[in-house]
Design a protein around this motif. Sequence first.
Motif, PDB file in Angstrom:
ATOM      1  N   ALA A   1     -18.190  69.742  56.787  1.00 44.29           N
ATOM      2  CA  ALA A   1     -18.962  70.722  56.027  1.00 44.29           C
ATOM      3  C   ALA A   1     -18.109  71.458  55.004  1.00 44.29           C
ATOM      4  CB  ALA A   1     -19.602  71.733  56.985  1.00 44.29           C
ATOM      5  N   VAL A   2     -16.810  71.174  54.992  1.00 40.20           N
ATOM      6  CA  VAL A   2     -15.940  71.801  53.988  1.00 40.20           C
ATOM      7  C   VAL A   2     -15.369  70.700  53.089  1.00 40.20           C
ATOM      8  CG1 VAL A   2     -15.316  74.011  55.019  1.00 40.20           C
ATOM      9  CG2 VAL A   2     -14.178  71.967  55.809  1.00 40.20           C
ATOM     10  N   SER A   3     -15.674  70.813  51.815  1.00 42.24           N
ATOM     11  CA  SER A   3     -15.359  69.768  50.842  1.00 42.24           C
ATOM     12  C   SER A   3     -13.898  69.333  50.921  1.00 42.24           C
ATOM     13  CB  SER A   3     -15.625  70.283  49.430  1.00 42.24           C
ATOM     14  OG  SER A   3     -16.925  70.798  49.339  1.00 42.24           O
ATOM     15  N   ASP A   4     -13.691  68.057  50.639  1.00 43.91           N
ATOM     16  CA  ASP A   4     -12.324  67.557  50.508  1.00 43.91           C
ATOM     17  C   ASP A   4     -12.041  67.360  49.026  1.00 43.91           C
ATOM     18  OD1 ASP A   4      -9.912  66.135  50.473  1.00 43.91           O
ATOM     19  OD2 ASP A   4     -10.323  65.270  52.443  1.00 43.91           O
ATOM     20  N   MET A   5     -11.183  68.234  48.482  1.00 47.80           N
ATOM     21  CA  MET A   5     -10.881  68.126  47.049  1.00 47.80           C
ATOM     22  C   MET A   5      -9.611  67.317  46.831  1.00 47.80           C
ATOM     23  SD  MET A   5      -9.773  72.059  46.309  1.00 47.80           S
ATOM     24  CE  MET A   5      -9.561  73.143  47.723  1.00 47.80           C
ATOM     25  N   GLY A   6      -9.164  66.656  47.903  1.00 49.48           N
ATOM     26  CA  GLY A   6      -7.955  65.856  47.819  1.00 49.48           C
ATOM     27  C   GLY A   6      -6.903  66.297  48.811  1.00 49.48           C
ATOM     28  N   GLN A   7      -7.099  67.485  49.369  1.00 41.81           N
ATOM     29  CA  GLN A   7      -6.071  68.022  50.263  1.00 41.81           C
ATOM     30  C   GLN A   7      -5.971  67.251  51.563  1.00 41.81           C
ATOM     31  OE1 GLN A   7      -9.145  69.263  50.008  1.00 41.81           O
ATOM     32  NE2 GLN A   7      -9.510  71.060  51.230  1.00 41.81           N
ATOM     33  N   GLY A   8      -7.043  66.534  51.946  1.00 39.43           N
ATOM     34  CA  GLY A   8      -6.952  65.678  53.126  1.00 39.43           C
ATOM     35  C   GLY A   8      -7.510  66.278  54.393  1.00 39.43           C
ATOM     36  N   ASN A   9      -8.306  67.345  54.285  1.00 41.76           N
ATOM     37  CA  ASN A   9      -8.877  67.909  55.508  1.00 41.76           C
ATOM     38  C   ASN A   9      -9.781  66.905  56.212  1.00 41.76           C
ATOM     39  OD1 ASN A   9     -10.504  68.415  53.176  1.00 41.76           O
ATOM     40  ND2 ASN A   9     -11.813  69.745  54.362  1.00 41.76           N
ATOM     41  N   SER A  10     -10.481  66.066  55.449  1.00 41.15           N
ATOM     42  CA  SER A  10     -11.383  65.130  56.124  1.00 41.15           C
ATOM     43  C   SER A  10     -10.586  64.099  56.925  1.00 41.15           C
ATOM     44  CB  SER A  10     -12.353  64.477  55.145  1.00 41.15           C
ATOM     45  OG  SER A  10     -11.669  63.663  54.255  1.00 41.15           O
ATOM     46  N   CYS A  11      -9.388  63.754  56.477  1.00 34.28           N
ATOM     47  CA  CYS A  11      -8.559  62.843  57.270  1.00 34.28           C
ATOM     48  C   CYS A  11      -8.062  63.555  58.516  1.00 34.28           C
ATOM     49  CB  CYS A  11      -7.396  62.299  56.450  1.00 34.28           C
ATOM     50  SG  CYS A  11      -6.386  61.147  57.390  1.00 34.28           S
ATOM     51  N   ALA A  12      -7.774  64.851  58.374  1.00 34.54           N
ATOM     52  CA  ALA A  12      -7.364  65.617  59.568  1.00 34.54           C
ATOM     53  C   ALA A  12      -8.500  65.621  60.590  1.00 34.54           C
ATOM     54  CB  ALA A  12      -6.981  67.037  59.173  1.00 34.54           C
ATOM     55  N   PHE A  13      -9.744  65.736  60.124  1.00 32.45           N
ATOM     56  CA  PHE A  13     -10.893  65.737  61.046  1.00 32.45           C
ATOM     57  C   PHE A  13     -11.036  64.354  61.693  1.00 32.45           C
ATOM     58  CE2 PHE A  13     -12.808  68.962  57.860  1.00 32.45           C
ATOM     59  CZ  PHE A  13     -11.939  69.928  58.322  1.00 32.45           C
ATOM     60  N   PHE A  14     -10.798  63.337  60.886  1.00 35.90           N
ATOM     61  CA  PHE A  14     -10.823  61.951  61.355  1.00 35.90           C
ATOM     62  C   PHE A  14      -9.801  61.780  62.490  1.00 35.90           C
ATOM     63  CE2 PHE A  14      -8.992  57.621  60.528  1.00 35.90           C
ATOM     64  CZ  PHE A  14     -10.134  56.847  60.654  1.00 35.90           C
ATOM     65  N   GLN A  15      -8.614  62.325  62.256  1.00 35.97           N
ATOM     66  CA  GLN A  15      -7.557  62.204  63.271  1.00 35.97           C
ATOM     67  C   GLN A  15      -7.866  63.019  64.516  1.00 35.97           C
ATOM     68  OE1 GLN A  15      -4.081  62.895  60.513  1.00 35.97           O
ATOM     69  NE2 GLN A  15      -2.991  61.849  62.157  1.00 35.97           N
ATOM     70  N   ILE A  16      -8.362  64.228  64.323  1.00 33.12           N
ATOM     71  CA  ILE A  16      -8.664  65.098  65.474  1.00 33.12           C
ATOM     72  C   ILE A  16      -9.723  64.434  66.358  1.00 33.12           C
ATOM     73  CG2 ILE A  16      -9.823  67.266  66.125  1.00 33.12           C
ATOM     74  CD1 ILE A  16      -8.317  68.602  63.753  1.00 33.12           C
ATOM     75  N   ALA A  17     -10.787  63.927  65.735  1.00 34.23           N
ATOM     76  CA  ALA A  17     -11.866  63.301  66.506  1.00 34.23           C
ATOM     77  C   ALA A  17     -11.362  62.043  67.205  1.00 34.23           C
ATOM     78  CB  ALA A  17     -13.043  62.979  65.590  1.00 34.23           C
ATOM     79  N   GLY A  18     -10.610  61.224  66.487  1.00 34.59           N
ATOM     80  CA  GLY A  18     -10.097  59.991  67.073  1.00 34.59           C
ATOM     81  C   GLY A  18      -9.155  60.268  68.229  1.00 34.59           C
TER      82      GLY A  18
END
Lengths: 156, 758
Positions: free
Chosen positions: B473-490
């Motif tokens: 729900a928080v945009s990824d402007m390139g900083q990589g938060n969505s990859c962090a979420f990917f890693q946390i969930a995995g």
Amino acid sequence: MTHRLHFTLNGQAISHPCDPDCRVIDLLREQMGLTGTKEGCGTGECGACTILVDGTPKLACLMVAAQLDGKSVETVESLEKSEEGRKILQAFVEHGAVQCGFCTPGMEMASLAMLRSGRPLDRMAIRSGLSGNLCRCTGYVKIVDAVAQACKGTDR
Amino acid sequence: MDTPIRLHHSLARNDGRPKACGAERYAADRYPDPYLWAGALRSGIPCGRILSVDTREAADLPGVFRILTASDVPGTNRQGIVHKDMPVLCEDVVRYCGDPIALVLAEDKAALQQALSRIRFEIEPLPAVCSLDEAMAQGAPLVHADRPDNVLAHALIETGDSAAAFERSDIVVEGSFSTPVQAHAFLETECGVARLEEDGGLFMEVSTQSPFRDRFEIAHALGLSYQNIRIVSPPLGGGFGGKDGATVQCLLGLAALNAGGRWVRMQWDREESFRAGYKRHACRMNYRLGATSDGELVALDARLWYDTGAYAHLGAEVMELGMEHAGGPYRIPNTRIEGWCVYTNEPVAGAMRAFGVCQATFGIESMMDMLAQRLRIDPLSLRIRNALHRGERNCAGVRLETSTGIQPCLETIQAHPLWKTRDEWKRQAPRFRKRGVGVVAVWNAAGYGGGVRDAAIAKIELCDDGTFLVHNAVSDMGQGNSCAFFQIAGHILNQDTSRIAVKQPDTRSAYPSGSSSAGRTTYTYGKALITACERMKARLINRAGLVLFLQDDDGIEMEPGRIVHRPSGREVSLQTLARMMQPEERVILSESLAPTCKDVPKTAKGFFIGFPHVIFGYGAHLVRLEIDERTGEAAIIDYLAVTDGGRVLNPAMFEQQIQGGVAQGLGYALMEDFRTRQGHVITEDFTTYLIPASLDTPDIASIAIEADEEESGPFGMKGIGEVAMNGPLPAVANAVADASGRRICEGPITAERILGLT
């Protein structure tokens, strides 16, 4: 005014009716659906729209469609199809050379031309080769790392 | 076997491959078939009264669909995150050269351009205030009639008794500093597409850092129900704060309302982005710093003036964060920090990476070197001696209860060869060159701060095919938060990379989780996601137990694609389980709230929101540079950034953020200078506004200090997106002073300034 242009796009012969004055970047993105080529400035300064025309890096925002007639055009969408392209892709992904990713296609196309040149490339030469491509996210270090990796073992 | 995703190592970003292949779809890549182009006519003058806008001739041009002016705007016609003072389309006055006065909808770009050039308008120029000096002069014209003295905000921090402490200081140093306007210069300019859906709702896909807030902005400005607005935020081609707040949103919404159900597309060109996009605040600072003869800091007096431009946007909040950091990461028991945020008829300033802090850091870190020189002690020792420790109060009087790793950062520099060999390295300077070394200590708050709830709602879903979907729900402007979420969930669900996907924000399927800003994205949403994943895991283990006829959950574990009962070896696939569960049972929501200060000192007056902060990232930077005595050019030879960001979730992404922040900071330090002349932008392309290219940027070394993990953060992390931006300007200034004896107090530090020509 519509003309039929003949050129090779990512290895495929194309015969396309279009306004010859149309910018190449609009032709690729809007008419061909190849949105991998990005527009960052529209005035030839950022390099995001770098494509290869007959193997030479060109800026798609500064070219008109007529200039492609009879030429061979390569865009980022072709990278997966060649071994050199796959090397670059893999290196960019593995080395974390991609952040927002908007400069990435242009960087990769400039890198592909460097890799194909077969010139020996140290970090300074790589930086020189990428000096026409702006990146606002990475600080360039990981991009240079990626290109250095992709060029390793290339003796052409 | 499929390898489960693990935290704390350099997993390749999940979005790396689609981005590298050119397959990722950004907002700029949306070309709905067919669509109308929308474009704004901008005032072109810094201040004036609109006498007339005549759209008739333009409206009659072939290909022109509709032209709208202020009278066509339903709702309040006002936007702004905290202070709603910015019109969607100007009604009676214009306040800067980028103010929009008409909106054109056309069948193609050529018709749009033609129409924009054929709208006749008359604006009676009014006296403009085009600098802090002009705006603060006695009797200056007012940018907003209801803001006396052009002051948007004025605030004060006082701790201890600074007047008395200056009296007893052995040494007092003073300095005045100024910093330029910086442009975000993201490569993807402001853009989006929108249309009215059949049910009357407004749909928008836009390059935004705050999709949920956009609904409020649009609803307020255009008089719509915010529940009827759906915003989708694909990955951004850069943001850095410049897409935090409405850019194209309200204009695009207005266009869609008048497009007869057709798609509308808006994309600013680079020139329009420079003219109408948000900027970093120019700042003026006066500093006094008092110390004992053995180098203990005792008193600080700092006055800061921030230029917010024509509208408030986040000006007051930027000023407040700058004030909160004005004393650096040091123990200074007596401080007086006063700030003003001032309106001018200049382009609008707003959020940018290191939100008001990089200006103040230039001030305090220059002062620290000036003090070290007077005391004849080395600048690094002075910093270590005064570095804040956990449990102490910072310059705003707030007790630091969270991880405070500035001392280990500085000590890492002290032990590093680049520092230890500095004297020898300087002595070996080639002919006509001088070498210098600069060090700085930096810090940057993470999170919104007091008064604004820093909350997130995470959502994870088990899909039909047995894979998991994180609804970011928080945009990824390139900083990589969505990859962090990917890693946390995995990591928590013990799944491999093929079984986790992250969907970028969509206000219809995700839940409000704040903006992509303030170094908070991974921290706040990540915390909520941890709980969601843990609950998901517990639920699936429980359901697997039911399916496998087991008495309890003992010995049941998740594995990639399946759930296994270890003692018996029996298993059930996630796909089977998913198909047995009701859809609502396969979704888990969880909320998190960032910690706030429990013991707010009464040290700050005039602050509205955002004070105080409790979590900070820290860093120490070292630069070695060489000045060409003939040209004044400074070449950065080495750069080292040591950072305390708590425990690191992904070392490669951590380095990306630090190297990128330093590069942007080096641009700010050496070349970036957004200029106007009497309110007209004169740096409106990349040949006049220079940002660092590959040859301008050195190899940047990054070291993470992980000893002091942040207990409150997800897996011990805290945000580091902004802290690196603060180092380069003062580090370069200090290195130039070291090399040449000339201290430059005005950014950027250009060759002309190094030679003393300006």
